[in-house]
Write an enzyme that holds these catalytic residues in place. Structure first.
Site, mmCIF file in Angstrom:
data_model
loop_
_atom_site.group_PDB
_atom_site.id
_atom_site.type_symbol
_atom_site.label_atom_id
_atom_site.label_comp_id
_atom_site.label_asym_id
_atom_site.label_seq_id
_atom_site.Cartn_x
_atom_site.Cartn_y
_atom_site.Cartn_z
ATOM 1 N N GLU A 265 40.503 39.155 46.907
ATOM 2 C CA GLU A 265 41.672 38.379 47.350
ATOM 3 C C GLU A 265 41.734 38.314 48.876
ATOM 4 O O GLU A 265 42.207 37.322 49.436
ATOM 5 C CB GLU A 265 42.969 38.970 46.778
ATOM 6 C CG GLU A 265 43.054 38.972 45.244
ATOM 7 C CD GLU A 265 42.787 37.623 44.581
ATOM 8 O OE1 GLU A 265 43.079 36.582 45.208
ATOM 9 O OE2 GLU A 265 42.277 37.608 43.442
ATOM 10 N N GLU A 294 36.447 30.061 46.268
ATOM 11 C CA GLU A 294 35.841 31.160 45.526
ATOM 12 C C GLU A 294 34.589 31.672 46.251
ATOM 13 O O GLU A 294 34.264 32.856 46.163
ATOM 14 C CB GLU A 294 35.515 30.701 44.095
ATOM 15 C CG GLU A 294 35.293 31.815 43.101
ATOM 16 C CD GLU A 294 36.515 32.692 42.830
ATOM 17 O OE1 GLU A 294 37.633 32.349 43.261
ATOM 18 O OE2 GLU A 294 36.347 33.755 42.202
HETATM 19 ZN ZN ZN Z 1 39.195 34.084 43.294
#
Ligand code: ZN
Length: 501
Positions: A265, A294
């Protein structure tokens, strides 16, 4: 033109602020809100989201975008003003193409279904969600049909999360990746299991938290513009470029869960914190696609956080934090434990090598459902068959099968899963480019120094926010289109060495 641009920015800022207020309500709901607040909170969130949407699709915005077209065309493509107008127009066209009734219908459907799923999942009750999932499929198709100009019905959904990508191109990339992954998984299977029992035991939450925060502070996550709280499912959320928060959950019985979710995160958050502050409140002030986002979380979590060099620096500190639990465990054993490959049922717990096979199963099933080739009632069977054939494991229930992810129960079928694997692929391509510019990176990581890496990412990726689409960004940063070769090289090298292949 200046006045028109200011008027556009003003309107976009209002929409942005309403959305940020809705986001803050969501954050509060998932962290500190007492259960009694749920009913009113749902109403308040829906109100703010609707107001944000209406402000953005106001005909005045469309008029300003039209009037600003000559100005946009007079500027270089990558100027801030031209990019702001271009990206705002793209968003405006996307949001105005879907009738307001359909927006309202999908929003209330997903809100209700999320609750039904949360109750049905622990009971393994697929029958309870089946009719609602059929509705999700119908809504997904209707939503996609609002964009008639597509090659595949999944394309409009995919381009919402990963603009510039299509079902066909992703299918191509995934099948190439699969050809490299399957033999690698097979080769690892023939080797002896790695012992990862050192990760199990009792690891007090407060100590886990201190260690995780220390690492992401070293990474460069800015706590003057962020904080970490606890939630049932970890996420990153932004209220402004000066307030980008992360959440995590702690498992005191397993050391690796919270640790790697924190690193993950923080990667998402540093991307947002690194965006050019001049973009605040505009559609440029966010990561450009699910895949690129991502790629940043995975880069910090895996390429950095699961590397040997990283643990040469941090393992002595971790062992000081948990001296009894890690007694007799050397850095090499720990490194092997956190990189153990083992086909399993749950995507979010999967290792780096098998993770993408989980994503490909979901992506293929989504396409089949959207194409009308797979009915919802046959989903559990199709899901289990794919797990058996692709991963060699068969779900014992729908709870650890097709009901495990929230995605199809709080959003459309189609569009969201491919980003996870695209992100993995991009993370390696970006890191190779960073390494070419700064060959000292592995040494830096070995010393717990991350300024060079974060500086490079900020310069080439973070600061641009949504100015460039993912394909444009990849081309600019690496000089090449999206390629799977760097990612395959990374996996083969790392796991070839780890498993003596
Ligand atoms: Zn993620």
């Amino acid at each position: 033109m200046k006045a028109k641009l200011d008027a556009l920015k003003h309107q976009l800022m209002i929409s942005n602020d309403l959305e940020s207020a809705a986001a803050l309500l969501f954050w509060d709901q998932s962290t500190y809100m007492p259960p009694g607040g749920a009913t009113a909170r749902a109403r308040q969130s829906a109100l703010l989201s609707r107001m944000a949407h209406e402000t953005f699709v106001d005909p005045q915005v469309g008029k300003l975008l039209d009037e600003l077209r000559p100005y946009e065309e007079s500027l270089p493509y990558d100027s801030d003003d031209a990019s702001l107008i271009r990206v705002a127009r793209r968003e405006y066209e996307r949001k105005t193409q879907v009738p307001a009734d359909l927006v309202a219908e999908t929003t209330s459907h997903f809100y209700a279904l999320h609750g039904i799923w949360a109750e049905a999942r622990p009971k393994n009750d697929f029958a309870a969600v089946q009719p609602h999932l059929e509705k999700t499929l119908e809504l997904s198709k209707r939503w996609a049909e609002c964009f008639p100009d597509h090659d595949h019905i999944a394309d409009p959904l995919i381009s919402t999360w990963d603009y510039g990508m299509k079902a066909e191109s992703i299918r191509q990339i995934f099948s190439e990746l699969r050809e490299a992954l399957v033999p690698l998984v097979q080769a690892i299977r023939n080797k002896a299991d790695i012992d990862d029992s050192c990760l199990e035991g009792y690891f007090p939450e407060a100590l886990q938290q201190d260690f995780g925060l220390r690492v992401i502070k070293d990474f460069g996550y800015d706590f003057e513009r962020g904080r970490q709280d606890k939630t049932a499912h970890p996420y990153m959320i932004k209220f402004s470029l000066g307030d980008v928060r992360i959440t995590t959950r702690f498992n005191e019985a397993r050391l690796s869960d919270a640790l790697f979710s924190t690193l993950h995160e923080s990667g998402h958050a540093m991307y947002e914190q690194g965006i050019n502050p001049a973009y605040e409140g505009t559609p440029l002030a966010g990561g450009t696609s699910a895949g690129v986002h991502e790629s940043q979380s995975r880069l910090w979590e895996n390429i950095v956080g699961r590397s040997r060099g990283f643990w040469e620096h941090y393992y002595p500190i971790l062992r000081d934090t948990f001296p009894e639990q890690l007694q007799g465990v050397d850095v090499e054993s720990f490194y092997r434990a956190i990189n153990k490959v083992k086909p399993s049922l749950i995507r979010v717990e999967a290792d780096e090598v098998t993770y993408n096979l989980h994503v490909m199963i979901r992506f293929d099933l989504e396409l089949q459902m959207l194409e009308g080739k797979l009915a919802i009632r046959d989903l559990p069977e199709a899901w289990n068959a794919r797990y058996t054939s692709d991963l060699g494991v068969t779900p014992s229930s729908n709870q650890n099968g097709c009901m495990q992810d929230v995605h199809w129960f709080d959003s459309f079928i189609g569009g969201a899963f491919q980003g996870y694997t695209l992100g993995n692929i991009m993370s390696a391509q970006f890191y190779e480019a960073a390494l070419e510019a700064h060959p000292s990176l592995p040494e830096d990581i070995r010393y717990g120094q991350f300024d060079t890496l974060r500086g490079w990412l900020t310069e080439h990726i973070y600061q641009h926010g949504s100015k460039y689409t993912a394909p444009e960004l990849i081309e600019r940063v690496t000089g090449k289109p999206l390629m799977i070769a760097p990612y395959i090289r990374y996996l083969q090298q790392k796991y070839g060495e780890l498993y003596s292949l």
